[in-house]
Design a protein around this motif. Structure first.
Motif, PDB file in Angstrom:
ATOM      1  N   GLN A 161       0.874  -1.103   0.052  1.00 31.35           N
ATOM      2  CA  GLN A 161       0.015  -0.156  -0.078  1.00 31.35           C
ATOM      3  C   GLN A 161       1.026   1.220  -0.160  1.00 31.35           C
ATOM      4  O   GLN A 161       0.306   2.308  -0.114  1.00 31.35           O
ATOM      5  N   LYS A 162       1.912   1.177   0.105  1.00 33.08           N
ATOM      6  CA  LYS A 162       3.084   2.333   0.209  1.00 33.08           C
ATOM      7  C   LYS A 162       2.874   3.277  -1.092  1.00 33.08           C
ATOM      8  O   LYS A 162       2.551   4.232  -0.865  1.00 33.08           O
ATOM      9  N   GLY A 163       3.120   2.482  -2.163  1.00 26.75           N
ATOM     10  CA  GLY A 163       2.907   3.625  -3.578  1.00 26.75           C
ATOM     11  C   GLY A 163       1.605   4.094  -3.484  1.00 26.75           C
ATOM     12  O   GLY A 163       1.500   5.211  -3.851  1.00 26.75           O
ATOM     13  N   GLN A 164       0.514   3.258  -3.218  1.00 23.74           N
ATOM     14  CA  GLN A 164      -0.856   4.057  -3.422  1.00 23.74           C
ATOM     15  C   GLN A 164      -0.949   5.056  -2.417  1.00 23.74           C
ATOM     16  O   GLN A 164      -1.369   6.267  -2.759  1.00 23.74           O
ATOM     17  N   PHE A 165      -0.261   5.129  -1.226  1.00 22.31           N
ATOM     18  CA  PHE A 165      -0.452   6.449  -0.067  1.00 22.31           C
ATOM     19  C   PHE A 165       0.492   7.464  -0.652  1.00 22.31           C
ATOM     20  O   PHE A 165       0.227   8.546  -0.307  1.00 22.31           O
ATOM     21  N   THR A 166       1.629   7.045  -1.365  1.00 24.01           N
ATOM     22  CA  THR A 166       2.448   8.138  -1.655  1.00 24.01           C
ATOM     23  C   THR A 166       1.805   8.803  -2.828  1.00 24.01           C
ATOM     24  O   THR A 166       1.886  10.012  -2.622  1.00 24.01           O
ATOM     25  N   ARG A 167       1.139   8.162  -3.662  1.00 21.78           N
ATOM     26  CA  ARG A 167       0.637   8.877  -4.805  1.00 21.78           C
ATOM     27  C   ARG A 167      -0.720   9.819  -4.228  1.00 21.78           C
ATOM     28  O   ARG A 167      -0.764  10.935  -4.698  1.00 21.78           O
ATOM     29  N   LYS A 168      -1.336   9.443  -3.135  1.00 25.88           N
ATOM     30  CA  LYS A 168      -2.521  10.271  -2.569  1.00 25.88           C
ATOM     31  C   LYS A 168      -1.804  11.429  -2.010  1.00 25.88           C
ATOM     32  O   LYS A 168      -2.357  12.508  -1.999  1.00 25.88           O
ATOM     33  N   MET A 169      -0.757  11.277  -1.415  1.00 28.16           N
ATOM     34  CA  MET A 169      -0.322  12.489  -0.742  1.00 28.16           C
ATOM     35  C   MET A 169       0.493  13.430  -1.422  1.00 28.16           C
ATOM     36  O   MET A 169       0.183  14.606  -1.261  1.00 28.16           O
ATOM     37  N   LEU A 170       1.035  12.827  -2.597  1.00 29.69           N
ATOM     38  CA  LEU A 170       1.472  13.794  -3.531  1.00 29.69           C
ATOM     39  C   LEU A 170       0.352  14.775  -4.333  1.00 29.69           C
ATOM     40  O   LEU A 170       0.492  15.708  -4.564  1.00 29.69           O
ATOM     41  N   LEU A 202      13.043  15.842  -5.348  1.00 32.88           N
ATOM     42  CA  LEU A 202      13.374  15.806  -3.957  1.00 32.88           C
ATOM     43  C   LEU A 202      11.847  15.543  -3.036  1.00 32.88           C
ATOM     44  O   LEU A 202      11.931  15.005  -2.215  1.00 32.88           O
ATOM     45  N   LEU A 203      10.752  16.127  -3.739  1.00 28.94           N
ATOM     46  CA  LEU A 203       9.682  15.989  -2.861  1.00 28.94           C
ATOM     47  C   LEU A 203       9.193  14.484  -2.896  1.00 28.94           C
ATOM     48  O   LEU A 203       8.633  14.310  -1.807  1.00 28.94           O
ATOM     49  N   ARG A 204       9.066  14.025  -4.204  1.00 24.09           N
ATOM     50  CA  ARG A 204       8.818  12.421  -4.067  1.00 24.09           C
ATOM     51  C   ARG A 204       9.515  11.643  -3.061  1.00 24.09           C
ATOM     52  O   ARG A 204       9.170  10.926  -2.199  1.00 24.09           O
ATOM     53  N   GLU A 205      10.862  12.185  -2.826  1.00 28.01           N
ATOM     54  CA  GLU A 205      11.992  11.292  -2.164  1.00 28.01           C
ATOM     55  C   GLU A 205      11.180  11.449  -0.493  1.00 28.01           C
ATOM     56  O   GLU A 205      11.502  10.469   0.153  1.00 28.01           O
ATOM     57  N   GLN A 206      11.110  12.638  -0.316  1.00 26.31           N
ATOM     58  CA  GLN A 206      10.728  13.025   1.028  1.00 26.31           C
ATOM     59  C   GLN A 206       9.518  12.396   1.394  1.00 26.31           C
ATOM     60  O   GLN A 206       9.355  12.002   2.656  1.00 26.31           O
ATOM     61  N   VAL A 207       8.348  12.493   0.386  1.00 27.42           N
ATOM     62  CA  VAL A 207       7.225  11.857   0.765  1.00 27.42           C
ATOM     63  C   VAL A 207       7.324  10.208   0.814  1.00 27.42           C
ATOM     64  O   VAL A 207       6.697   9.765   1.782  1.00 27.42           O
ATOM     65  N   ARG A 208       8.126   9.644   0.116  1.00 30.79           N
ATOM     66  CA  ARG A 208       8.501   8.288   0.400  1.00 30.79           C
ATOM     67  C   ARG A 208       8.809   8.111   1.788  1.00 30.79           C
ATOM     68  O   ARG A 208       8.565   7.030   2.127  1.00 30.79           O
ATOM     69  N   ASP A 209       9.837   8.727   2.030  1.00 32.18           N
ATOM     70  CA  ASP A 209      10.526   8.339   3.403  1.00 32.18           C
ATOM     71  C   ASP A 209       9.457   8.622   4.490  1.00 32.18           C
ATOM     72  O   ASP A 209       9.333   7.841   5.405  1.00 32.18           O
ATOM     73  N   PHE A 210       8.490   9.575   4.101  1.00 27.61           N
ATOM     74  CA  PHE A 210       7.425   9.956   5.479  1.00 27.61           C
ATOM     75  C   PHE A 210       6.441   8.615   5.648  1.00 27.61           C
ATOM     76  O   PHE A 210       6.249   8.129   6.447  1.00 27.61           O
ATOM     77  N   VAL A 211       6.381   8.005   4.209  1.00 28.67           N
ATOM     78  CA  VAL A 211       5.221   7.068   4.055  1.00 28.67           C
ATOM     79  C   VAL A 211       6.155   5.727   4.915  1.00 28.67           C
ATOM     80  O   VAL A 211       5.346   4.792   5.497  1.00 28.67           O
ATOM     81  N   ASP A 212       7.426   5.511   4.376  1.00 27.45           N
ATOM     82  CA  ASP A 212       8.037   4.325   5.004  1.00 27.45           C
ATOM     83  C   ASP A 212       8.079   4.349   6.542  1.00 27.45           C
ATOM     84  O   ASP A 212       7.847   3.425   7.158  1.00 27.45           O
ATOM     85  N   ARG A 213       8.308   5.479   7.110  1.00 28.94           N
ATOM     86  CA  ARG A 213       8.267   5.844   8.466  1.00 28.94           C
ATOM     87  C   ARG A 213       6.885   5.477   9.098  1.00 28.94           C
ATOM     88  O   ARG A 213       6.722   4.828  10.191  1.00 28.94           O
TER      89      ARG A 213
END
Length: 472
Positions: A161-170, A202-213
């Motif tokens: 689900q990480k990719g799905q939530f990353t896209r929603k947040m972006l 940069l934005l995508r990387e930070q959002v992915r890190d946030f979702v991972d945590r």
């Protein structure tokens, strides 16, 4: 009520830290009193309100550090201005992304390109792009936190689900506008395209890190609960060896829960009836004055539990977990005596007194495993313990009642039934198989007070719970 603190308490509950509604209100008062500016002070205050044991304190500290890795800036939005001045928000911690960090020349190139590109100019004027240009970590953390709450990130359970939530947040943060500008620059062949792509990456990387945590924080407890639920409903004979350590821990967890539920409570007992003859006799020396009163007391025999386990090949796995469950509850169960049998029966209580439970169970299986003979084993039990059974004795028998067409010795079973308080038979086979082949289960049912299909931990927990209620 601050939503972030409520979410933190939900994280604690998913990690088996018990937090009642009253304790939740206490935590809210602590947070209101201490403020959110001093991380260490807030952790100590909440820990005193929410963690009740050393084990819970350890889990609390781990969850607190993980939950507040992103900083306390999002909490500061919920405070008034005066409180913010007294307790400035902590700086958000962010991963090292120096490789992706755009340079000042990237920002200058984009500002120059925006003069001739209205769409890029609109992007440059957005709050998201201003935060990226200024490298404002607090603003980005707040935006990601709000986007995560809006997309339901706290409910994430699986890594898929990480990719799905990353896209929603972006999308919630406005990355779609940035993508549109990139497409326009690409069509126009503008050299500022690479500069804008670096900000997007940069934005995508930070959002992915946030979702991972957030995944590690929220999903870990839920995944553990999901696994425990699966294991508790799986046939014990089907559980692979690699999961046995989890099963043992789950049994201990179930035992702790039952122990807390059935712990002996202090009661106020009446003195009983006045023993008038004894009181008057002792008062003769005082001219009949009853200076000392004596009361009739009825001494109650302590209940005992006899566990008889079939450890033949087909049932050994179930017997192992029943014994592990019973000996994990020694503080709240009455005195337990254990017997194991296949072709013959013997008492194994001493093994559990002298060795750790797991080691004792291995020794029991090695010593008494083999082909099954219920008749011979019941005769051995009668010789060893039949005279010790009283009206305060509960007898638990775990076995499939498959006797290889031998004599079931119903006479001994009836004697056990008549002498005991209750006879409980747990059969790991399905009820539909109780009268097939060489099974004597239906005959044994006539000498049992209660019988149940029991082949997983959930069923075993339910039976032991009822047993504890009946022996209090």
């Amino acid at each position: 009520m601050p939503g972030n603190l409520v979410n933190f308490i939900q994280v604690l509950r998913s990690h088996d830290v018990r937090v009642s509604p009253a304790e939740t209100l206490d935590a809210m008062n602590v947070a209101t009193t201490l403020g959110y500016g001093d991380r260490d002070r807030l952790r100590d205050g909440l820990g005193m309100a929410l963690a009740k044991t050393p084990a819970e304190e350890t889990v609390f500290n781990q969850c607190f550090d993980s939950y507040f890795t992103r900083g306390l800036a999002d909490f500061s939005l919920e405070q008034d201005e005066s409180d913010t001045e007294e307790n400035p928000p902590a700086t958000a911690e962010a991963p090292d992304d120096s490789e992706l960090q755009p340079s000042a020349s990237d920002a200058a190139a984009l500002e120059a390109a925006a003069e001739n590109n209205p769409e890029l100019a609109a992007v440059m004027d957005s709050e998201l792009m201003r935060a990226l240009l200024a490298n404002d970590r607090n603003a980005l953390t707040i935006a990601m936190t709000q986007a995560g709450e809006g997309s339901g990130l706290q409910q994430i359970q699986m890594f898929t689900q990480k990719g799905q939530f990353t896209r929603k947040m972006l999308d919630a943060m406005g990355e779609q506008q940035l993508r549109g500008a990139i497409i326009e620059l690409e069509r126009a062949g503008d050299p500022a395209l690479a500069n804008l792509q670096r900000f997007r990456d940069l934005l995508r990387e930070q959002v992915r890190d946030f979702v991972d945590r957030e995944y590690l924080l929220h999903a870990e407890g839920r995944n553990q609960q999901f696994m425990e639920d699966v294991l508790s409903k799986t046939r014990l004979s089907n559980i692979e060896h690699s999961y046995l350590h989890r099963v043992h821990e789950l049994i201990r967890k179930m035992a702790r829960k039952l122990a807390a539920r059935h712990a002996r409570r202090r009661r106020q007992y009446r003195r009983g009836h006045l023993d008038m003859p004894r009181t008057m006799r002792r008062g003769v020396a005082n001219d009949g004055l009853m200076f000392n009163t004596y009361w009739r007391q009825v001494k109650r025999e302590k209940p005992q539990l006899l566990a008889i386990c079939d450890v033949s090949g087909s049932v050994a796995a179930y017997a192992k977990f029943l014994l592990l469950f019973l000996y994990s509850l020694q503080d709240v169960l009455p005195k337990v005596r254990s017997f194991a049998f296949s072709s013959h029966l013997g008492e194994v209580s001493d093994l559990f007194a002298e060795h750790p439970v797991e080691k004792a169970i291995e020794m029991v299986n090695w010593k008494y495993g083999g082909a099954t003979d219920y008749g011979s084993s019941l005769q051995d039990f009668a010789d060893l313990a039949l005279d010790d059974i009283t009206s305060n004795t509960t007898v638990i028998i775990l076995g499939d009642a498959r006797n290889n067409n031998g004599d079931p010795r119903m006479d001994i079973m009836r004697a056990i039934y008549q002498r005991s308080r209750q006879v409980i038979w747990l059969n790991p086979e399905s009820r539909r198989a109780w009268q097939t082949g060489d099974s004597e289960m239906f005959r044994y049912l006539s000498a049992c007070h209660f019988s149940a299909e029991c082949n997983n931990l959930k069923q075993l927990e339910r039976v032991v719970d009822q047993l504890l209620k009946s022996t209090r």
